[in-house]
Design an enzyme around this catalytic site. Structure first.
Site, PDB file in Angstrom:
ATOM      1  N   SER A   1      51.244  16.551   3.627  1.00 47.16           N
ATOM      2  CA  SER A   1      50.183  17.265   2.687  1.00 47.16           C
ATOM      3  C   SER A   1      48.932  16.210   2.408  1.00 47.16           C
ATOM      4  CB  SER A   1      50.724  17.893   1.440  1.00 47.16           C
ATOM      5  OG  SER A   1      51.176  16.519   0.542  1.00 47.16           O
TER       6      SER A   1
ATOM      7  N   ASP B   1      49.236  19.787   5.818  1.00 49.39           N
ATOM      8  CA  ASP B   1      49.543  21.001   4.731  1.00 49.39           C
ATOM      9  C   ASP B   1      48.507  20.994   3.595  1.00 49.39           C
ATOM     10  OD1 ASP B   1      51.058  22.894   3.673  1.00 49.39           O
ATOM     11  OD2 ASP B   1      52.354  21.794   2.196  1.00 49.39           O
ATOM     12  N   HIS B   2      48.009  21.938   3.159  1.00 46.41           N
ATOM     13  CA  HIS B   2      47.181  21.889   1.945  1.00 46.41           C
ATOM     14  C   HIS B   2      46.105  20.974   2.043  1.00 46.41           C
ATOM     15  CE1 HIS B   2      48.815  25.410  -0.538  1.00 46.41           C
ATOM     16  NE2 HIS B   2      50.032  25.024  -0.269  1.00 46.41           N
TER      17      HIS B   2
ATOM     18  N   GLU C   1      45.062  30.136   3.015  1.00 45.56           N
ATOM     19  CA  GLU C   1      45.551  30.719   1.951  1.00 45.56           C
ATOM     20  C   GLU C   1      44.942  31.857   1.283  1.00 45.56           C
ATOM     21  OE1 GLU C   1      47.092  29.137  -2.261  1.00 45.56           O
ATOM     22  OE2 GLU C   1      48.135  28.280  -0.614  1.00 45.56           O
TER      23      GLU C   1
ATOM     24  N   GLY D   1      56.287  27.699  -1.721  1.00 44.03           N
ATOM     25  CA  GLY D   1      57.124  27.811  -2.848  1.00 44.03           C
ATOM     26  C   GLY D   1      58.506  28.196  -2.549  1.00 44.03           C
TER      27      GLY D   1
ATOM     28  N   ASN E   1      57.923  27.351   3.955  1.00 46.65           N
ATOM     29  CA  ASN E   1      57.528  25.874   3.520  1.00 46.65           C
ATOM     30  C   ASN E   1      58.629  25.260   2.638  1.00 46.65           C
ATOM     31  OD1 ASN E   1      55.478  26.331   5.171  1.00 46.65           O
ATOM     32  ND2 ASN E   1      53.909  25.629   3.841  1.00 46.65           N
ATOM     33  N   VAL E   2      59.289  24.239   2.765  1.00 46.14           N
ATOM     34  CA  VAL E   2      60.172  23.616   1.734  1.00 46.14           C
ATOM     35  C   VAL E   2      59.932  22.220   1.781  1.00 46.14           C
ATOM     36  CG1 VAL E   2      62.562  23.160   1.306  1.00 46.14           C
ATOM     37  CG2 VAL E   2      62.041  25.184   2.486  1.00 46.14           C
TER      38      VAL E   2
ATOM     39  N   THR F   1      60.093  20.551  -2.421  1.00 50.54           N
ATOM     40  CA  THR F   1      60.592  20.245  -3.402  1.00 50.54           C
ATOM     41  C   THR F   1      62.163  20.368  -3.436  1.00 50.54           C
ATOM     42  OG1 THR F   1      58.753  21.013  -4.984  1.00 50.54           O
ATOM     43  CG2 THR F   1      60.933  20.769  -5.927  1.00 50.54           C
TER      44      THR F   1
END
Length: 314
Positions: free
Chosen positions: A50, A83-84, A135, A206, A227-228, A230
């Site tokens: 990210s 990512d992001h 997104e 999330g 997506n994983v 956390t």
């Protein structure tokens, strides 16, 4: 095997209504664990880096090149995804380094500006044979952006996908970034309508807040890329704490980081099986997808991300 194009992992899963695991890399050990887990499961995987992680390391190239090297020597297909990313310059750098896909996140912009900026990135990516994710409908996170009522509108999603020519779309369907509990309530009917209306693979962000059963339902309803982050960070950090408690005088970081890497690898293998519809036999009796990790002092819940950022993902 050689680095695998993201589309070569996503397209077959989309066609067969299977899920693909996309796991975030924070440090080298995360990338090693993710690849090891994919090899144990004998399933493809997507490594994600990210923009927050880039800031943590100070630049993209060192961690990006390390991830590329791991992907190229893996025994299963491995793709590398940015990512992001909110910076177009970072997107360009990732493509130059050899990333096989990018997620450009302009979701905070007004709709028309989001479309224009995303289309420019998509055109750039496609010229380089790079898969592009975007997104629509803010997924949210611990910075307060999430609101329970935020959802992606199917009609708007269809128009957005057509206008931007993106290859896959991250949508807001009830999950939130950086969840430490598994109580996200997904809108499965909305997922089905989004899949039918957009004609492109959907991405669930999330996912750390989503139970195994609901991950399976989400894939059945139409999600493809899951997506994983956390959740794996929580396992890694809790294992380090456990090992330091067991050996308070240890000074060799390998003594506590290696067990954390092993725990993450085992969980990646298990989750890939869940998403593919066949739980990994070596982890079938393990605790379900959770951020609670048992230690000598009792359960540790929640996740600790070493990146000094105000926003977390997945």
């Amino acid at each position: 095997m050689p680095l695998t194009a993201t589309d070569e992992i996503i397209a077959p899963a989309y066609a067969r209504n299977r899920g693909v695991g996309a796991f975030n890399v924070v440090q080298l050990e995360h990338a090693e664990a993710i690849v090891e887990g994919a090899e144990r499961a004998n399933l493809p995987v997507i490594l994600q880096i990210s923009e927050n992680t880039v800031r943590y390391h100070g630049s993209l190239a060192p961690i990006g090149r390390a991830a590329l090297a791991l992907a190229e020597q893996a025994a299963v297909p491995v793709a590398l995804h940015l990512d992001h990313a909110e910076s177009e310059d970072l997107v360009h750098e990732a493509v130059r380094l050899g990333f096989t896909s990018v997620m450009f996140d302009a979701s905070a912009l007004p709709y028309a500006l989001n479309v224009a900026a995303t289309r420019a990135v998509t055109d750039f990516g496609h010229r380089a044979d790079v898969f592009v994710e975007a997104e629509l409908g803010e997924v949210g996170g611990k910075d307060g952006a999430h609101a329970p009522g935020v959802r992606t509108d199917p009609q708007e999603a269809r128009e957005f996908a057509e206008a931007t020519a993106v290859d896959c779309l991250a949508v807001a369907v009830g999950s939130s970034h950086a969840m430490a509990t598994r109580d996200a309530v997904l809108d499965f009917d909305l997922i089905a309508r989004l899949r039918a209306g957009t004609g492109v693979p959907l991405v669930l962000h999330g996912s750390s807040g989503v139970s195994d059963a609901d991950l399976t339902r989400a894939v059945a309803a139409g999600m493809t890329k899951v997506n994983v982050s956390t959740h794996l960070n929580g396992i890694f950090s809790a294992t380090v704490r456990r090992e330091l408690d067991r050996r308070p005088g240890v000074s060799d970081s390998r003594k506590y980081i290696a067990p954390a890497r092993e725990e993450v690898a085992a969980e990646v293998a298990r989750l890939l099986g869940v998403l593919a519809g066949a739980p990994h036999p070596g982890r079938a009796a393990a605790a379900p997808f959770t951020t609670a990790v048992q230690t000598d002092a009792g359960p540790i819940t929640g996740a600790a991300n070493p990146a000094p950022s105000t926003r977390e993902y997945s």
